[in-house]
Design an enzyme around this catalytic site. Sequence first.
Site, PDB file in Angstrom:
ATOM      1  N   ALA A 167       0.827  -1.209   0.000  1.00  0.00           N
ATOM      2  CA  ALA A 167       0.000   0.000   0.000  1.00  0.00           C
ATOM      3  C   ALA A 167       0.856   1.251   0.000  1.00  0.00           C
ATOM      4  O   ALA A 167       0.566   2.226  -0.702  1.00  0.00           O
ATOM      5  CB  ALA A 167      -0.940  -0.001   1.206  1.00  0.00           C
ATOM      6  N   ASP A 168       1.908   1.253   0.792  1.00  0.00           N
ATOM      7  CA  ASP A 168       2.812   2.404   0.827  1.00  0.00           C
ATOM      8  C   ASP A 168       3.524   2.601  -0.507  1.00  0.00           C
ATOM      9  O   ASP A 168       3.610   3.715  -1.027  1.00  0.00           O
ATOM     10  CB  ASP A 168       3.862   2.216   1.927  1.00  0.00           C
ATOM     11  N   LEU A 169       4.055   1.521  -1.059  1.00  0.00           N
ATOM     12  CA  LEU A 169       4.838   1.636  -2.285  1.00  0.00           C
ATOM     13  C   LEU A 169       3.972   2.069  -3.463  1.00  0.00           C
ATOM     14  O   LEU A 169       4.371   2.941  -4.252  1.00  0.00           O
ATOM     15  CB  LEU A 169       5.519   0.302  -2.600  1.00  0.00           C
TER      16      LEU A 169
END
Length: 396
Positions: A167-169
Amino acid sequence: MRPLDGIRVVDFSRVLAGPMATQILAESGAEVTKIERPGTGDESRIFEPVFEGGMSAYYSAFNRSKRSIVVDMKTDDGRQLAFDLAAQADVLVENFLPGAMDRLGLGYEALAEANPGLIYVSNTGFGQSGPYRDRKGYDTIFQALSGVIDLTGHPDGPPAKVGVPFADLTSGLWIVIAALTGLMGRVSSGKGCHVDLAMMDVQVSLLSLPAARHFALGEIPARTGTEHPGRVPSAAYRCKGGAWLFISASDQHWPVLCDVLGLTEMAKDESLRKNLDRVTRRDEVTAALSSAAALRERAELAESLRAAGVPAGEVNTVPEILNDEHIRARGMVGSFDDADRGATPGLRTPARFSGYEPHRFEAPPKLGADTRSILADELGLTAEQISALYEKGIVA
């Protein structure tokens, strides 16, 4: 010259998605100024593990090629310094909860009045609107809520998170897309804009294929392990000795794959020539391929399949792929010079642009390393004014 030379970015973000995005912009030539809090700076500066010399490996992965200024935004003078820097920027990236930047006097409306061309990217968990807007969350929370975790894992096992902070990437990549799209829009409109980018929205957008199956068939997509829900074969098969090989074959590959694996009868079976038929007989096909692959050493089988034109890839460990000859030849593993350690490895930004200098690949900044020069060179403060700010603890 680099593609983003002349673009100024002010980075108020911390930890992963925002810093990843601004690192991509920095290594593409933008001048990125990371605004950090006194004492600790970005909290990822102390995340484990650390290199010899004390630098966090996590921090180094997402903060290369930037400048760092320490500003206490709890003070009026600190907020004014941050405002003045943003008033000169092309792009601002922040990942506070909705309303936090407004309360600091650094919201989009206030800054757009001083800097109408500013591209202001707010990367929050759930967006600026909606019933969840004030919720906090981390990468795995967004993976869970979005359905990504429910889709990951084997059919007979529990749900599993993706092996990287997915999700962050992916949100970091969308911050870059949003910033560059805003800059291109400014060329024609002459105006900046506010980008409301929710990590949750990014995750839901990535459900395009499972959602399409649900829209078309009304099905609830289930976990499939390494198998593809709509293609057979497309899965990881265990070879002799325990190593895994991923094989993905379309109709044109099927008879060749059977020949390589010695599945003579299957190769002759006309009822297995089409993918739809193999999907219907998935268990039978999978069992036959699994048994055949288990008799072969992975390296030999992989080379035989590739030589025959069948797509196949070894399931590598991280050290294996980092030392792979192709990855090394492509220059994906680079090295920057850390003042406390010397040569320090890292992964390069992947895009390569012809006609430009190579991407930057510089060490992450020490906390506050550029405070004095930024205050003098960009904000035009005198030596006396700067000394007073240091004495009051407003900057560091």
